[in-house]
Design a protein around this motif. Structure first.
Motif, mmCIF file in Angstrom:
data_model
loop_
_atom_site.group_PDB
_atom_site.id
_atom_site.type_symbol
_atom_site.label_atom_id
_atom_site.label_comp_id
_atom_site.label_asym_id
_atom_site.label_seq_id
_atom_site.Cartn_x
_atom_site.Cartn_y
_atom_site.Cartn_z
ATOM 1 N N VAL A 130 0.849 -1.197 0.000
ATOM 2 C CA VAL A 130 0.000 0.000 0.000
ATOM 3 C C VAL A 130 0.885 1.248 0.000
ATOM 4 O O VAL A 130 0.643 2.202 -0.750
ATOM 5 C CB VAL A 130 -0.947 0.013 1.228
ATOM 6 C CG1 VAL A 130 -1.705 1.338 1.310
ATOM 7 C CG2 VAL A 130 -1.932 -1.152 1.163
ATOM 8 N N GLN A 131 1.924 1.215 0.841
ATOM 9 C CA GLN A 131 2.820 2.373 0.905
ATOM 10 C C GLN A 131 3.493 2.618 -0.459
ATOM 11 O O GLN A 131 3.570 3.758 -0.925
ATOM 12 C CB GLN A 131 3.879 2.149 1.979
ATOM 13 C CG GLN A 131 4.648 3.412 2.294
ATOM 14 C CD GLN A 131 5.706 3.174 3.340
ATOM 15 O OE1 GLN A 131 6.761 2.626 3.047
ATOM 16 N NE2 GLN A 131 5.428 3.575 4.558
ATOM 17 N N ASP A 132 3.936 1.544 -1.088
ATOM 18 C CA ASP A 132 4.564 1.684 -2.408
ATOM 19 C C ASP A 132 3.591 2.315 -3.407
ATOM 20 O O ASP A 132 3.975 3.137 -4.239
ATOM 21 C CB ASP A 132 5.006 0.310 -2.943
ATOM 22 C CG ASP A 132 6.217 -0.222 -2.200
ATOM 23 O OD1 ASP A 132 6.835 0.547 -1.438
ATOM 24 O OD2 ASP A 132 6.527 -1.427 -2.355
ATOM 25 N N LYS A 133 2.335 1.919 -3.284
ATOM 26 C CA LYS A 133 1.326 2.453 -4.208
ATOM 27 C C LYS A 133 1.118 3.958 -3.957
ATOM 28 O O LYS A 133 1.038 4.750 -4.900
ATOM 29 C CB LYS A 133 0.009 1.681 -4.012
ATOM 30 C CG LYS A 133 -0.966 1.905 -5.134
ATOM 31 C CD LYS A 133 -2.119 0.904 -5.114
ATOM 32 C CE LYS A 133 -3.194 1.355 -6.080
ATOM 33 N NZ LYS A 133 -4.460 1.675 -5.452
ATOM 34 N N VAL A 134 1.032 4.314 -2.679
ATOM 35 C CA VAL A 134 0.864 5.727 -2.322
ATOM 36 C C VAL A 134 2.019 6.544 -2.892
ATOM 37 O O VAL A 134 1.802 7.574 -3.562
ATOM 38 C CB VAL A 134 0.803 5.899 -0.774
ATOM 39 C CG1 VAL A 134 0.907 7.374 -0.394
ATOM 40 C CG2 VAL A 134 -0.475 5.284 -0.217
ATOM 41 N N ILE A 135 3.226 6.073 -2.642
ATOM 42 C CA ILE A 135 4.403 6.826 -3.096
ATOM 43 C C ILE A 135 4.440 6.866 -4.633
ATOM 44 O O ILE A 135 4.785 7.881 -5.236
ATOM 45 C CB ILE A 135 5.713 6.199 -2.529
ATOM 46 C CG1 ILE A 135 5.638 6.151 -0.988
ATOM 47 C CG2 ILE A 135 6.934 6.977 -2.982
ATOM 48 C CD1 ILE A 135 5.284 7.455 -0.321
ATOM 49 N N GLY A 136 4.041 5.766 -5.249
ATOM 50 C CA GLY A 136 3.981 5.721 -6.712
ATOM 51 C C GLY A 136 3.040 6.790 -7.272
ATOM 52 O O GLY A 136 3.341 7.438 -8.280
ATOM 53 N N GLU A 137 1.908 6.983 -6.596
ATOM 54 C CA GLU A 137 0.923 7.978 -7.054
ATOM 55 C C GLU A 137 1.499 9.397 -6.983
ATOM 56 O O GLU A 137 1.198 10.239 -7.824
ATOM 57 C CB GLU A 137 -0.347 7.911 -6.194
ATOM 58 C CG GLU A 137 -1.162 6.638 -6.352
ATOM 59 C CD GLU A 137 -1.948 6.591 -7.647
ATOM 60 O OE1 GLU A 137 -2.083 7.623 -8.313
ATOM 61 O OE2 GLU A 137 -2.428 5.492 -8.001
ATOM 62 N N VAL A 138 2.293 9.650 -5.942
ATOM 63 C CA VAL A 138 2.901 10.987 -5.810
ATOM 64 C C VAL A 138 4.087 11.103 -6.772
ATOM 65 O O VAL A 138 4.286 12.144 -7.414
ATOM 66 C CB VAL A 138 3.342 11.241 -4.350
ATOM 67 C CG1 VAL A 138 3.921 12.651 -4.203
ATOM 68 C CG2 VAL A 138 2.166 11.052 -3.392
ATOM 69 N N ASP A 139 4.836 10.016 -6.884
ATOM 70 C CA ASP A 139 6.039 9.989 -7.716
ATOM 71 C C ASP A 139 5.751 10.431 -9.145
ATOM 72 O O ASP A 139 6.487 11.215 -9.730
ATOM 73 C CB ASP A 139 6.614 8.554 -7.693
ATOM 74 C CG ASP A 139 7.979 8.466 -8.359
ATOM 75 O OD1 ASP A 139 8.567 9.527 -8.637
ATOM 76 O OD2 ASP A 139 8.452 7.331 -8.599
ATOM 77 N N LYS A 140 4.634 9.940 -9.698
ATOM 78 C CA LYS A 140 4.388 10.218 -11.120
ATOM 79 C C LYS A 140 4.101 11.699 -11.384
ATOM 80 O O LYS A 140 4.146 12.142 -12.514
ATOM 81 C CB LYS A 140 3.291 9.298 -11.670
ATOM 82 C CG LYS A 140 1.911 9.509 -11.115
ATOM 83 C CD LYS A 140 0.956 8.436 -11.670
ATOM 84 C CE LYS A 140 -0.458 8.625 -11.162
ATOM 85 N NZ LYS A 140 -1.345 7.498 -11.410
ATOM 86 N N TRP A 141 3.810 12.437 -10.321
ATOM 87 C CA TRP A 141 3.552 13.872 -10.467
ATOM 88 C C TRP A 141 4.748 14.738 -10.064
ATOM 89 O O TRP A 141 4.813 15.917 -10.421
ATOM 90 C CB TRP A 141 2.355 14.284 -9.590
ATOM 91 C CG TRP A 141 1.034 13.832 -10.117
ATOM 92 C CD1 TRP A 141 0.390 12.663 -9.833
ATOM 93 C CD2 TRP A 141 0.181 14.540 -11.025
ATOM 94 N NE1 TRP A 141 -0.805 12.595 -10.501
ATOM 95 C CE2 TRP A 141 -0.959 13.747 -11.239
ATOM 96 C CE3 TRP A 141 0.279 15.776 -11.675
ATOM 97 C CZ2 TRP A 141 -1.997 14.146 -12.081
ATOM 98 C CZ3 TRP A 141 -0.758 16.174 -12.511
ATOM 99 C CH2 TRP A 141 -1.874 15.359 -12.706
#
Lengths: 369, 369
Positions: A150-161
């Motif tokens: 879940v944490q990886d997904k959260v960071i991934g969502e911010v990362d792409k922006w």
């Protein structure tokens, strides 16, 4: 020495006013004023300085605020993101994000929890709200492995922006949920990786006070503590109590101890230091202390810091650090807007009233055309 | 040649002013102005034309805006639907839909995801919001067969409304979820089946750029790309880079290559082409580039295009394509409203402020009574 700071060559050009040189002239005037009003540009004096110099906040505002040019396109006047907003808090991230827009940024994003998102969205259609953060209670049944995913997904969502943003504000309405704070710390690391500046406020300061390495020696980090947050920071980092007698020196020591981050200590006068110089902003203000004003400030620092960063490529740009300039400008504007709102609304002045006065206040100091 | 365009007979009637003929006279005046201001009506010159002619946007606005007649009933001044709004974006479809109403449409619908609907509804009780679209994450556990059924259901929900709409706006806040984009492409096919015009903006342009057949040769399609969206479109369709030196010719080639769709290229001047003529709108405007202004434009094109379509049955109607007229009118009105909002709010101008100025701006150009 003056030549090194580009001041003599700048002064020499003051007599040649081509119609297109208004921006250059504004910056020249700024340097002249700064030299007259404060001598901290001279390194010898900076080193020996023990007292604070009052910043000419209006002059800084005029310097960092970009001219409006019809040839520019969406995004060039600033793209800001606020990391905050949870089940409990939704006002703070909204205040920070909308303030950025009202000052003149083009785009303002909020990254918050799924619960907070519909509420923050409903405050204003002008914001882009990403419901991507998670709190412990939504993942309490998960295994450690699942939580990491879940944490990886959260960071991934911010990362792409991330690389699109000019500055982040981390903390308004973030809350103190351990899982959420862990995500916020990963977002700080991400911002550092992309060299994106960030302002840490509210619960972000709680996080940073307990994990000072998150910001240590990152020159693009700004901390904006209030009285209590500052007290905890001093206790934690300097291992002593706040010394009001030597407030400026202590602030300078604190900023230096954290590797030269910039600290904007909010108070009757705002004090700003990056471990080298100390500036104060004491103008204007309002006696009203309604909650949320700190969020305006953090959103404002993000915008002005972004604008000041853009000046770096300009040979006529001030030698002062863009981070310091951003803090001075935001502090000055908030104080002016708070003062204006107070004359209109007196005791009933709320944060939203101050936000409504940001445009008029900036216009008075720095007319758009 | 003039007789073929109905201009000589129109001019001949200019002296007989019956009280009921104000609409006719306005259209006659339009034609006279257009003939004086631009010679692109003359086919010989159109064919040879290599430069752009500035459209008389105010004149077009007066021509296409219908008289308000108490005998008309709800819906006759336009029924618009926006396809967009997902978990991430809610502001954009709201801006497009409310702008359509503020300009003068009677009914404005939004078809969005279930997550986006309550938020968009909360922005305004004036909109009819259908929570019918689905994103991949809500159907991730479904089999292919089940997903197809969901898609059929989504399209069915839009299908039963389609023939009532005068124009769609596809894309504001649509996002880039593959399932949602697939639904949007089916909605485009549906609109074409019913001969309903549509404006493609935002993420709808992302979809169309990758599947140009969706709009190819549909004369009632309008694409409204900004700088970046235009760049991608040129690269994809013309297989080259944007050529600013020959911007008009390149735009004409692009529109022709897509089978005569109309493209409104947003920029310092808006450029409009259907592969035959190229018009520019350069009047007014504001230097503020806050996000959301493109949504006002797309909603505006939908309304003015609908109104211009209604003129077709009028023997005195201008020979210009209703799609081109709709683009010119929307561009002109947005620029005037943005200019007015900027004089009021300066740097703090937001998209909502511009929307609030749409009515006043249209009234100045084309008084309601």
């Amino acid at each position: 020495m003056l030549v090194r700071h580009g001041v003599i060559s700048t002064l020499g050009q003051l007599t040649s006013h081509s119609p297109s040189s208004s921006t250059v002239i504004r910056r020249q005037q700024f340097l002249v004023r700064t030299l007259c009003g404060s001598r901290t540009y001279l390194p010898k004096l900076t080193r020996a300085m023990s007292s604070t110099s009052e910043a000419d906040a209006e002059s800084v505002l005029r310097t960092v605020t970009p001219s409006l040019d019809p040839k520019r396109h969406k995004g060039q006047a600033g793209k800001i993101a606020v990391i905050g907003g949870c089940r409990e808090y939704t006002g703070a991230p909204y205040f920070a994000a909308i303030s950025a827009l009202k000052i003149g940024a083009d785009l303002s994003h909020v990254f918050c929890t799924k619960d907070a998102a519909p509420v923050i969205k409903s405050y204003s259609p002008e914001l882009i709200v990403h419901p991507v953060l998670e709190e412990s209670y939504t993942i309490s049944q998960f295994s450690e492995e699942e939580k990491r995913k879940v944490q990886d997904k959260v960071i991934g969502e911010v990362d792409k922006w991330m690389e699109r943003f000019d500055c982040l504000v981390i903390g308004p309405g973030l809350g103190r949920d351990p899982f959420l704070l862990e995500c916020a710390s990963k977002i700080m690391l991400l911002a550092k990786k992309f060299n994106v500046p960030f302002v840490v406020d509210g619960d972000g300061l709680f996080l940073v006070t307990n994990s000072i390495d998150l910001v240590n020696s990152y020159p693009l980090a700004v901390l904006t503590p209030n009285v209590n947050e500052y007290k905890r920071l001093v206790q934690r980092v300097l291992n002593c109590e706040v010394d009001e007698e030597n407030a400026e020196d202590q602030l300078r020591s604190l900023a230096k101890q954290i590797g030269g981050v910039t600290i904007l200590r909010k108070g009757k006068s705002d004090l700003i230091s990056n471990g080298e110089i100390v500036k104060s902003v004491s103008i204007y203000g309002s006696p009203r202390r309604c909650g949320g004003q700190g969020d305006i400030l953090s959103g404002g620092v993000a915008v002005f810091l972004s604008w000041a960063q853009q000046l770096k490529s300009d040979p006529e740009s001030p030698s002062e650090s863009p981070v310091i300039l951003g803090c001075i400008a935001a502090s000055g504007l908030l104080r002016k807007a708070a003062s204006l709102a107070f004359t209109k609304h007196k005791r009933s002045t709320l944060t939203s009233d101050i936000i409504e006065c940001l445009g008029e206040s900036l216009e008075e100091i720095c007319p758009a055309s």
